[in-house]
Design an enzyme around this catalytic site. Structure first.
Site, mmCIF file in Angstrom:
data_model
loop_
_atom_site.group_PDB
_atom_site.id
_atom_site.type_symbol
_atom_site.label_atom_id
_atom_site.label_comp_id
_atom_site.label_asym_id
_atom_site.label_seq_id
_atom_site.Cartn_x
_atom_site.Cartn_y
_atom_site.Cartn_z
ATOM 1 N N GLN A 101 27.779 34.870 -15.258
ATOM 2 C CA GLN A 101 26.877 34.132 -14.368
ATOM 3 C C GLN A 101 26.316 35.053 -13.286
ATOM 4 O O GLN A 101 27.064 35.588 -12.464
ATOM 5 C CB GLN A 101 27.571 32.931 -13.717
ATOM 6 C CG GLN A 101 26.525 31.986 -13.125
ATOM 7 C CD GLN A 101 27.067 30.949 -12.203
ATOM 8 O OE1 GLN A 101 27.875 31.248 -11.326
ATOM 9 N NE2 GLN A 101 26.606 29.717 -12.348
ATOM 10 N N HIS A 177 22.231 31.797 -12.284
ATOM 11 C CA HIS A 177 22.678 30.737 -11.363
ATOM 12 C C HIS A 177 21.511 30.357 -10.454
ATOM 13 O O HIS A 177 21.216 31.049 -9.482
ATOM 14 C CB HIS A 177 23.858 31.253 -10.540
ATOM 15 C CG HIS A 177 24.607 30.192 -9.777
ATOM 16 N ND1 HIS A 177 24.141 28.909 -9.624
ATOM 17 C CD2 HIS A 177 25.806 30.229 -9.130
ATOM 18 C CE1 HIS A 177 25.016 28.201 -8.902
ATOM 19 N NE2 HIS A 177 26.026 28.988 -8.596
ATOM 20 N N ALA A 179 21.362 27.223 -9.166
ATOM 21 C CA ALA A 179 21.839 25.926 -8.673
ATOM 22 C C ALA A 179 22.479 26.058 -7.287
ATOM 23 O O ALA A 179 22.492 27.129 -6.680
ATOM 24 C CB ALA A 179 22.862 25.359 -9.663
ATOM 25 N N ASN A 180 22.970 24.931 -6.794
ATOM 26 C CA ASN A 180 23.893 24.863 -5.660
ATOM 27 C C ASN A 180 23.423 25.532 -4.374
ATOM 28 O O ASN A 180 24.227 26.054 -3.598
ATOM 29 C CB ASN A 180 25.266 25.429 -6.075
ATOM 30 C CG ASN A 180 25.905 24.589 -7.171
ATOM 31 O OD1 ASN A 180 25.421 23.507 -7.482
ATOM 32 N ND2 ASN A 180 26.983 25.076 -7.760
ATOM 33 N N TYR A 182 21.839 28.239 -3.707
ATOM 34 C CA TYR A 182 21.794 29.703 -3.566
ATOM 35 C C TYR A 182 20.340 30.197 -3.650
ATOM 36 O O TYR A 182 19.402 29.396 -3.631
ATOM 37 C CB TYR A 182 22.713 30.356 -4.607
ATOM 38 C CG TYR A 182 24.170 30.016 -4.337
ATOM 39 C CD1 TYR A 182 24.804 30.465 -3.175
ATOM 40 C CD2 TYR A 182 24.899 29.197 -5.194
ATOM 41 C CE1 TYR A 182 26.125 30.122 -2.900
ATOM 42 C CE2 TYR A 182 26.228 28.855 -4.921
ATOM 43 C CZ TYR A 182 26.832 29.321 -3.772
ATOM 44 O OH TYR A 182 28.129 28.987 -3.483
ATOM 45 N N ARG A 229 21.376 27.748 -14.973
ATOM 46 C CA ARG A 229 22.071 26.599 -14.379
ATOM 47 C C ARG A 229 21.235 26.012 -13.241
ATOM 48 O O ARG A 229 20.796 26.744 -12.348
ATOM 49 C CB ARG A 229 23.433 27.018 -13.836
ATOM 50 C CG ARG A 229 24.333 25.818 -13.550
ATOM 51 C CD ARG A 229 25.693 26.234 -13.030
ATOM 52 N NE ARG A 229 26.705 25.231 -13.371
ATOM 53 C CZ ARG A 229 27.825 25.052 -12.697
ATOM 54 N NH1 ARG A 229 28.103 25.802 -11.646
ATOM 55 N NH2 ARG A 229 28.695 24.127 -13.047
ATOM 56 N N ASN A 237 26.048 23.205 0.041
ATOM 57 C CA ASN A 237 25.601 24.492 0.568
ATOM 58 C C ASN A 237 24.335 24.350 1.419
ATOM 59 O O ASN A 237 23.420 25.186 1.347
ATOM 60 C CB ASN A 237 25.368 25.505 -0.565
ATOM 61 C CG ASN A 237 26.681 26.054 -1.086
ATOM 62 O OD1 ASN A 237 27.646 26.203 -0.341
ATOM 63 N ND2 ASN A 237 26.729 26.356 -2.378
ATOM 64 N N GLY A 319 35.164 22.340 -15.094
ATOM 65 C CA GLY A 319 35.472 23.363 -14.100
ATOM 66 C C GLY A 319 36.920 23.298 -13.677
ATOM 67 O O GLY A 319 37.802 23.887 -14.313
ATOM 68 N N ARG A 320 37.191 22.545 -12.603
ATOM 69 C CA ARG A 320 38.555 22.509 -12.048
ATOM 70 C C ARG A 320 39.642 22.214 -13.076
ATOM 71 O O ARG A 320 40.722 22.812 -12.986
ATOM 72 C CB ARG A 320 38.620 21.523 -10.877
ATOM 73 C CG ARG A 320 38.077 22.127 -9.583
ATOM 74 C CD ARG A 320 37.947 21.070 -8.517
ATOM 75 N NE ARG A 320 37.061 20.013 -8.982
ATOM 76 C CZ ARG A 320 36.984 18.806 -8.434
ATOM 77 N NH1 ARG A 320 37.742 18.498 -7.415
ATOM 78 N NH2 ARG A 320 36.139 17.910 -8.917
ATOM 79 N N TYR A 347 40.971 29.945 -3.787
ATOM 80 C CA TYR A 347 40.165 31.086 -3.327
ATOM 81 C C TYR A 347 41.056 32.185 -2.753
ATOM 82 O O TYR A 347 41.734 31.993 -1.753
ATOM 83 C CB TYR A 347 39.149 30.627 -2.267
ATOM 84 C CG TYR A 347 38.331 29.441 -2.749
ATOM 85 C CD1 TYR A 347 37.499 29.560 -3.857
ATOM 86 C CD2 TYR A 347 38.413 28.207 -2.128
ATOM 87 C CE1 TYR A 347 36.764 28.481 -4.335
ATOM 88 C CE2 TYR A 347 37.682 27.115 -2.582
ATOM 89 C CZ TYR A 347 36.863 27.261 -3.682
ATOM 90 O OH TYR A 347 36.148 26.182 -4.145
HETATM 91 C C1 8OZ Z 1 32.935 27.206 -4.685
HETATM 92 C C2 8OZ Z 1 33.218 28.176 -3.754
HETATM 93 C C3 8OZ Z 1 32.407 29.272 -3.630
HETATM 94 C C4 8OZ Z 1 31.296 29.405 -4.439
HETATM 95 C C5 8OZ Z 1 28.966 27.418 -6.618
HETATM 96 C C6 8OZ Z 1 29.461 29.768 -6.749
HETATM 97 O O1 8OZ Z 1 29.140 26.350 -6.040
HETATM 98 C C7 8OZ Z 1 29.804 28.592 -6.269
HETATM 99 C C8 8OZ Z 1 30.996 28.429 -5.390
HETATM 100 C C9 8OZ Z 1 31.831 27.332 -5.500
HETATM 101 O O2 8OZ Z 1 28.095 27.560 -7.479
#
Ligand code: 8OZ
Length: 361
Positions: A101, A177, A179-180, A182, A229, A237, A319-320, A347
């Site tokens: 990724q 990546h 998504a999320n 970033y 993704r 975030n 995931g988890r 982490y």
């Molecule tokens: C949890 C903690 C730190 C980074 C994501 C790369 O949410 C992450 C991430 C998830 O896509």
């Protein structure tokens, strides 16, 4: 009817099952270099008979500037390529498949992990209302500076270089990546992107970075070994939803669909939360894309089986559950209970809470 446990041809990648291990940030690299402990962790989950048909690596920065957290791996130096080679060899020795990724965090970062202590970069100079993880502590994200338009081709080139490094490291492919919240998402969303140049404003301008990055990455890795993704309705975030998310992400997908990518990986709703959050229509999004469709977010066994049987997805990513269950594939097949995992060990740290979860008896 297709089954979660059937083989699948994912673009150019042959998978033994449709059970996918989703990317999971674990912060256990050594100075951003993947190590033997990481190889053991991935190998434990790699045998498709007991683990995943496909592993998507933890998010991996494409450049020093793309880093946002302590001890996340990179895929842009020779040393990192050699470290990842330990991982890909270990996964392949178990008959597994793994894609890398590719990640640039943008403003979800901190000056302490940026080259020379510089400000992180983004589409905007406004800070994310969010935190990042620096040496074991959650700290507010640093205020970014907005990228100059003339710097953006360099970012695209960094993605291409990282894709080349990933393939040199023996990965079966890559996932961009986007998504999320970033960097790429920071350009996609009108809630964040406040630019007035050709990289902001209209949907066409905001989807340009994604289109250019994916094109450059697919050129290096091969379109049949490239996935993307997206998380159109995840507010995490510090990323409020786009005001016309259905249209924006629809157009984003329409722009990359002609590349004939291997797969699209969608997080439905809010990451680690409500799949219906945001009221986004994922089936409608899919009409723009004819590659494989991978869904993710808090799937349990029954829903995963049903989703694949009904054709609502080709693959399901977990995931988890893969943290506490290295043999999640086996547990899914046999309908065995899933073990919990210890969040306080997600982490950073070492083997504890990482490679010491046991397979079901
Ligand atoms: C949890 C903690 C730190 C980074 C994501 C790369 O949410 C992450 C991430 C998830 O896509």
């Amino acid at each position: 009817m297709p089954s979660l446990f059937d083989p699948f041809q994912l673009g150019d990648i042959e998978l033994a099952t449709r059970v996918v291990m989703a990317p999971l940030t674990r912060n256990r690299a050594t100075g951003c270099v993947p190590n033997a402990l990481m190889a053991e962790y991935y190998a434990q989950r790699a045998d498709p008979a007991t683990g995943a048909g496909l592993i998507i690596s933890e998010a991996t920065q494409i450049s020093p500037q793309g880093q946002g957290y302590s001890d996340t791996p990179g895929v842009h130096t020779r040393e990192q390529v050699a470290g990842w080679r330990l991982v890909t060899d270990a996964v392949h020795a178990r008959g597994g498949r793994i894609v890398c990724q590719l990640w640039h965090v943008g403003r979800i970062s901190h000056v302490d992990v940026q080259p020379g202590g510089a400000a992180p970069v983004s589409s905007t100079a406004r800070a994310a209302e969010s935190k990042t993880w620096i040496r074991g502590e959650l700290v507010p994200c640093s205020t970014p500076r907005a990228l100059r338009a003339d710097e953006i081709p360099g970012i695209v080139a960094d993605y291409a270089h990282a894709a080349r490094c990933a393939m040199d490291a023996g990965f079966d492919g890559v996932e961009v990546h986007a998504a999320n919240g970033y960097l790429i998402d920071q350009f996609l969303r009108d809630s964040i992107n406040d630019r007035t140049d050709e990289w902001g404003g209209s949907v066409e301008n905001r989807t340009r970075l994604l289109a250019e990055v994916v094109q450059a990455v697919a050129r290096e890795a091969g379109p049949g070994r490239t996935g993307v993704r997206l998380s159109p309705a995840n507010p995490g975030n510090g990323a409020p939803l786009d005001s016309t998310a259905q249209a924006t992400y629809g157009r984003a997908l329409e722009r990359i669909a002609p590349l004939k990518l291997a797969f699209l990986h969608v997080i439905e709703g809010q990451t680690r939360g409500d799949r219906a959050f945001g009221g986004f229509d994922y089936a409608r999004l899919r009409t723009a894309f004819d590659g494989a469709w991978m869904l993710n977010n808090c799937y349990d066994r029954a829903l995963a089986l049903q989703t694949v049987a009904q054709g609502a997805a080709d693959l399901v990513a977990f995931g988890r559950p893969f943290i506490g269950n290295p043999d999640l594939g086996h547990r899914l097949r046999q309908d065995l209970p899933w073990a919990d995992s210890d969040r306080s060990l997600y982490y950073g740290g070492g083997a504890h809470g990482y490679t010491d979860y046991l397979a079901a008896a």
